[in-house]
Design a protein around this motif. Structure first.
Motif, PDB file in Angstrom:
ATOM      1  N   ARG A 173       2.673  -9.630   9.134  1.00  0.00           N
ATOM      2  CA  ARG A 173       3.690 -10.200   8.253  1.00  0.00           C
ATOM      3  C   ARG A 173       3.284 -10.143   6.786  1.00  0.00           C
ATOM      4  NH1 ARG A 173       5.809 -15.685  11.062  1.00  0.00           N
ATOM      5  NH2 ARG A 173       6.813 -15.892   9.007  1.00  0.00           N
ATOM      6  N   VAL A 174       1.976 -10.278   6.507  1.00  0.00           N
ATOM      7  CA  VAL A 174       1.513 -10.133   5.130  1.00  0.00           C
ATOM      8  C   VAL A 174       1.766  -8.702   4.650  1.00  0.00           C
ATOM      9  CG1 VAL A 174      -0.538 -10.029   3.649  1.00  0.00           C
ATOM     10  CG2 VAL A 174      -0.170 -11.993   5.142  1.00  0.00           C
ATOM     11  N   GLY A 175       1.456  -7.719   5.496  1.00  0.00           N
ATOM     12  CA  GLY A 175       1.711  -6.331   5.128  1.00  0.00           C
ATOM     13  C   GLY A 175       3.173  -6.066   4.855  1.00  0.00           C
ATOM     14  N   ALA A 176       4.044  -6.613   5.702  1.00  0.00           N
ATOM     15  CA  ALA A 176       5.479  -6.426   5.519  1.00  0.00           C
ATOM     16  C   ALA A 176       5.967  -7.104   4.232  1.00  0.00           C
ATOM     17  CB  ALA A 176       6.235  -6.972   6.728  1.00  0.00           C
ATOM     18  N   ALA A 177       5.429  -8.290   3.944  1.00  0.00           N
ATOM     19  CA  ALA A 177       5.835  -9.017   2.742  1.00  0.00           C
ATOM     20  C   ALA A 177       5.394  -8.285   1.477  1.00  0.00           C
ATOM     21  CB  ALA A 177       5.265 -10.432   2.758  1.00  0.00           C
ATOM     22  N   ALA A 182       6.490 -13.301  -2.512  1.00  0.00           N
ATOM     23  CA  ALA A 182       6.114 -12.876  -1.161  1.00  0.00           C
ATOM     24  C   ALA A 182       5.537 -14.043  -0.376  1.00  0.00           C
ATOM     25  CB  ALA A 182       5.102 -11.729  -1.244  1.00  0.00           C
ATOM     26  N   ARG A 183       4.734 -14.874  -1.018  1.00  0.00           N
ATOM     27  CA  ARG A 183       4.144 -16.038  -0.345  1.00  0.00           C
ATOM     28  C   ARG A 183       5.233 -17.007   0.107  1.00  0.00           C
ATOM     29  NH1 ARG A 183       0.048 -19.710  -3.714  1.00  0.00           N
ATOM     30  NH2 ARG A 183       1.990 -20.152  -4.815  1.00  0.00           N
ATOM     31  N   ALA A 184       6.278 -17.143  -0.704  1.00  0.00           N
ATOM     32  CA  ALA A 184       7.370 -18.045  -0.341  1.00  0.00           C
ATOM     33  C   ALA A 184       8.227 -17.460   0.778  1.00  0.00           C
ATOM     34  CB  ALA A 184       8.225 -18.338  -1.564  1.00  0.00           C
ATOM     35  N   LEU A 185       8.548 -16.172   0.661  1.00  0.00           N
ATOM     36  CA  LEU A 185       9.482 -15.558   1.609  1.00  0.00           C
ATOM     37  C   LEU A 185       8.854 -15.245   2.959  1.00  0.00           C
ATOM     38  CD1 LEU A 185      11.314 -13.185  -0.894  1.00  0.00           C
ATOM     39  CD2 LEU A 185      12.217 -15.266   0.138  1.00  0.00           C
ATOM     40  N   ILE A 186       7.516 -15.152   3.015  1.00  0.00           N
ATOM     41  CA  ILE A 186       6.874 -14.832   4.282  1.00  0.00           C
ATOM     42  C   ILE A 186       7.079 -15.943   5.312  1.00  0.00           C
ATOM     43  CG2 ILE A 186       4.597 -15.862   3.838  1.00  0.00           C
ATOM     44  CD1 ILE A 186       3.366 -13.324   5.047  1.00  0.00           C
ATOM     45  N   LEU A 187       7.352 -17.145   4.833  1.00  0.00           N
ATOM     46  CA  LEU A 187       7.591 -18.283   5.725  1.00  0.00           C
ATOM     47  C   LEU A 187       9.046 -18.329   6.205  1.00  0.00           C
ATOM     48  CD1 LEU A 187       5.525 -20.961   3.786  1.00  0.00           C
ATOM     49  CD2 LEU A 187       4.861 -19.716   5.847  1.00  0.00           C
ATOM     50  N   LEU A 230       3.819  -4.319  -3.439  1.00  0.00           N
ATOM     51  CA  LEU A 230       2.439  -4.609  -3.851  1.00  0.00           C
ATOM     52  C   LEU A 230       1.418  -4.260  -2.756  1.00  0.00           C
ATOM     53  CD1 LEU A 230       2.872  -8.051  -5.673  1.00  0.00           C
ATOM     54  CD2 LEU A 230       2.522  -5.807  -6.726  1.00  0.00           C
ATOM     55  N   GLU A 231       1.750  -3.308  -1.894  1.00  0.00           N
ATOM     56  CA  GLU A 231       0.823  -2.971  -0.808  1.00  0.00           C
ATOM     57  C   GLU A 231      -0.540  -2.542  -1.354  1.00  0.00           C
ATOM     58  OE1 GLU A 231       4.453  -0.315   0.115  1.00  0.00           O
ATOM     59  OE2 GLU A 231       3.833  -1.553  -1.615  1.00  0.00           O
ATOM     60  N   ALA A 232      -0.548  -1.815  -2.484  1.00  0.00           N
ATOM     61  CA  ALA A 232      -1.796  -1.284  -3.039  1.00  0.00           C
ATOM     62  C   ALA A 232      -2.640  -2.347  -3.732  1.00  0.00           C
ATOM     63  CB  ALA A 232      -1.475  -0.154  -4.015  1.00  0.00           C
ATOM     64  N   PHE A 233      -2.091  -3.565  -3.863  1.00  0.00           N
ATOM     65  CA  PHE A 233      -2.800  -4.613  -4.602  1.00  0.00           C
ATOM     66  C   PHE A 233      -3.314  -5.726  -3.686  1.00  0.00           C
ATOM     67  CE2 PHE A 233       0.161  -2.510  -7.371  1.00  0.00           C
ATOM     68  CZ  PHE A 233      -0.512  -2.387  -8.582  1.00  0.00           C
ATOM     69  N   ALA A 234      -3.329  -5.471  -2.389  1.00  0.00           N
ATOM     70  CA  ALA A 234      -3.641  -6.522  -1.417  1.00  0.00           C
ATOM     71  C   ALA A 234      -4.996  -7.175  -1.641  1.00  0.00           C
ATOM     72  CB  ALA A 234      -3.557  -5.962   0.003  1.00  0.00           C
ATOM     73  N   ARG A 235      -6.015  -6.417  -2.067  1.00  0.00           N
ATOM     74  CA  ARG A 235      -7.369  -6.967  -2.197  1.00  0.00           C
ATOM     75  C   ARG A 235      -7.671  -7.476  -3.605  1.00  0.00           C
ATOM     76  NH1 ARG A 235      -7.195  -8.452   2.221  1.00  0.00           N
ATOM     77  NH2 ARG A 235      -9.091  -9.531   1.531  1.00  0.00           N
ATOM     78  N   ARG A 236      -6.743  -7.323  -4.518  1.00  0.00           N
ATOM     79  CA  ARG A 236      -6.992  -7.787  -5.889  1.00  0.00           C
ATOM     80  C   ARG A 236      -6.855  -9.300  -5.988  1.00  0.00           C
ATOM     81  NH1 ARG A 236      -4.415  -3.644 -10.359  1.00  0.00           N
ATOM     82  NH2 ARG A 236      -5.139  -1.687  -9.414  1.00  0.00           N
ATOM     83  N   ARG A 237      -7.466  -9.854  -7.021  1.00  0.00           N
ATOM     84  CA  ARG A 237      -7.308 -11.270  -7.346  1.00  0.00           C
ATOM     85  C   ARG A 237      -6.143 -11.419  -8.337  1.00  0.00           C
ATOM     86  NH1 ARG A 237     -12.274 -14.013  -6.337  1.00  0.00           N
ATOM     87  NH2 ARG A 237     -13.005 -13.218  -4.319  1.00  0.00           N
ATOM     88  N   PRO A 238      -5.520 -12.587  -8.402  1.00  0.00           N
ATOM     89  CA  PRO A 238      -4.388 -12.774  -9.319  1.00  0.00           C
ATOM     90  C   PRO A 238      -4.696 -12.446 -10.775  1.00  0.00           C
ATOM     91  CG  PRO A 238      -4.465 -14.562  -7.733  1.00  0.00           C
ATOM     92  CD  PRO A 238      -5.703 -13.744  -7.503  1.00  0.00           C
ATOM     93  N   MET A 297      -8.629 -16.396  -4.339  1.00  0.00           N
ATOM     94  CA  MET A 297      -8.160 -15.653  -3.164  1.00  0.00           C
ATOM     95  C   MET A 297      -7.562 -14.317  -3.583  1.00  0.00           C
ATOM     96  SD  MET A 297      -6.177 -18.408  -0.772  1.00  0.00           S
ATOM     97  CE  MET A 297      -6.978 -19.852  -0.079  1.00  0.00           C
ATOM     98  N   SER A 298      -7.619 -13.355  -2.673  1.00  0.00           N
ATOM     99  CA  SER A 298      -6.965 -12.067  -2.897  1.00  0.00           C
ATOM    100  C   SER A 298      -5.450 -12.234  -2.803  1.00  0.00           C
ATOM    101  CB  SER A 298      -7.436 -11.053  -1.859  1.00  0.00           C
ATOM    102  OG  SER A 298      -6.953 -11.418  -0.568  1.00  0.00           O
ATOM    103  N   VAL A 299      -4.746 -11.189  -3.201  1.00  0.00           N
ATOM    104  CA  VAL A 299      -3.292 -11.190  -3.087  1.00  0.00           C
ATOM    105  C   VAL A 299      -2.868 -11.413  -1.636  1.00  0.00           C
ATOM    106  CG1 VAL A 299      -1.261  -9.682  -3.201  1.00  0.00           C
ATOM    107  CG2 VAL A 299      -2.835  -9.814  -5.141  1.00  0.00           C
TER     108      VAL A 299
END
Length: 344
Positions: free
Chosen positions: A113-117, A145-150, A123-131, A90-92
């Motif tokens: 919310r993903v954009g805000a996180a 970010a994945r944890a805090l978005i919830l 890491l806005e510029a890395f949204a489409r990259r893979r881990p 998955m992408s970032v």
């Protein structure tokens, strides 16, 4: 006000107690570090709070609600694992939004919310990259970010900086602290690194053999360790052995000297007494306890001296300059009564 209350928590593995009637409190919006050696129960405590380990006894209350009946996915908290557990395919952005998608959030809400996180962790510029295309520090921020978005009330972190090199640990630790303050979520972090715990946390709980043996602010634990273990584990304080005197003093033959701590030791005459003395609280002058330098270790702007007294005691003291006295050099040591801390 306490957000999390752990009361009498006991966990057994094969008859052995990994947690032994453990008590812990995490205030609302606080950053609390769990500190202890290997096998002390830190990670077991975190996994039990998250619901991955069933306790044999005790209660876990989050906001006054007993978590026992709730499976991990229904507990109003999130756990960030040391490995980060990112989905490699998955992408970032998709990793960060995974929890929202599973919760059934609308597409527009999820994108917002993903954009805000991602903006929150830079890491806005890395949204489409893979881990795999990210550095270790960047992967850690994706997991955060994945944890805090919830929007969890409590975030559990198991050695979150353990996979990073020393320079990156310091920078990422500062970012972690800033994120905690910005979100207002309570953080409960496991670490074995005392410097990390003291630098990041509002409160530190020291574990030994499945129990919290002392908890308080970093300064409280540093200045007033309660036990030999805490004194030795946090900063490796000098431990001075002696015998209680009738007038409240302590006879210490290994120095040799009679010491009078500012805080009463509360022991009857003739009882053994142990005192903690931090290396940085020892001064050098013309009057006091004679000692000889046996080793000098460079510590940047200071030198850590190992010293031997005439009675055979070995002490460590911090010389305030980079070029300290050489081995075999005679010095005179002194300290204030408030520097001596009686230990349980």
């Amino acid at each position: 006000m306490s957000l999390l209350q752990v009361e009498g928590l006991t966990v057994r593995f094969g008859g052995a107690a990994a947690l032994d009637a453990l008590d812990l409190e995490v205030p609302e919006g606080a950053f609390v570090a769990l500190l202890g050696g290997s096998g002390s129960g830190k990670s077991t405590l975190l996994r039990t709070i998250a619901g991955f380990v069933a306790p044999a006894a005790g209660r876990i209350l989050l906001g006054g609600v007993d978590l026992a009946p709730l499976p991990p996915e229904r507990r109003p908290l999130h756990m960030m694992f040391q490995s980060y557990a990112l989905f490699p395919h998955m992408s970032v952005a998709d990793n960060v939004g995974y929890g929202l998608r599973r919760a059934g959030a609308a597409t527009a809400e999820r994108i917002r919310r993903v954009g805000a996180a991602l903006e929150m962790v830079g890491l806005e510029a890395f949204a489409r990259r893979r881990p795999a295309a990210l550095s270790g520090g960047q992967q850690q921020r994706v997991a955060l970010a994945r944890a805090l978005i919830l929007r969890p009330r409590l975030l559990l972190l198991d050695e979150p900086l353990g996979a990073l090199d020393a320079a990156l640990r310091e920078r990422t630790g500062a970012e972690l602290r800033a994120l905690q303050r910005a979100t207002g979520s309570a953080f409960l972090m496991v670490t074995h690194d005392q410097a990390e715990a003291l630098a990041l946390a509002d409160r530190v709980a020291v574990l030994e053999q499945g129990r919290v043996i002392q908890q308080g602010t970093p300064r409280e634990l540093w200045d007033r360790p309660a036990t030999r273990f805490v004194a030795g584990f946090l900063g490796a304080a000098n431990i001075i052995e002696g015998v209680a005197l009738a007038d409240g003093g302590v006879d210490c033959p290994a120095l040799p000297a009679t010491l009078r701590p500012a805080v009463p030791h509360g022991k009857p005459p003739g009882s053994p007494v142990a005192l903690a003395l931090r290396a940085e609280r020892i001064g050098f002058g013309d009057e006091g306890l004679p000692a000889v330098v046996t080793e000098a270790t460079y510590r940047g702007g200071a030198s850590l001296l190992t010293l031997r007294t005439s009675g055979g005691a070995v002490l460590r003291a911090l010389w305030p300059e980079a070029s300290g006295p050489a081995p075999e050099h005679a010095v005179t040591l002194s300290w204030e009564p408030s520097a001596l801390v009686p230990l349980a």
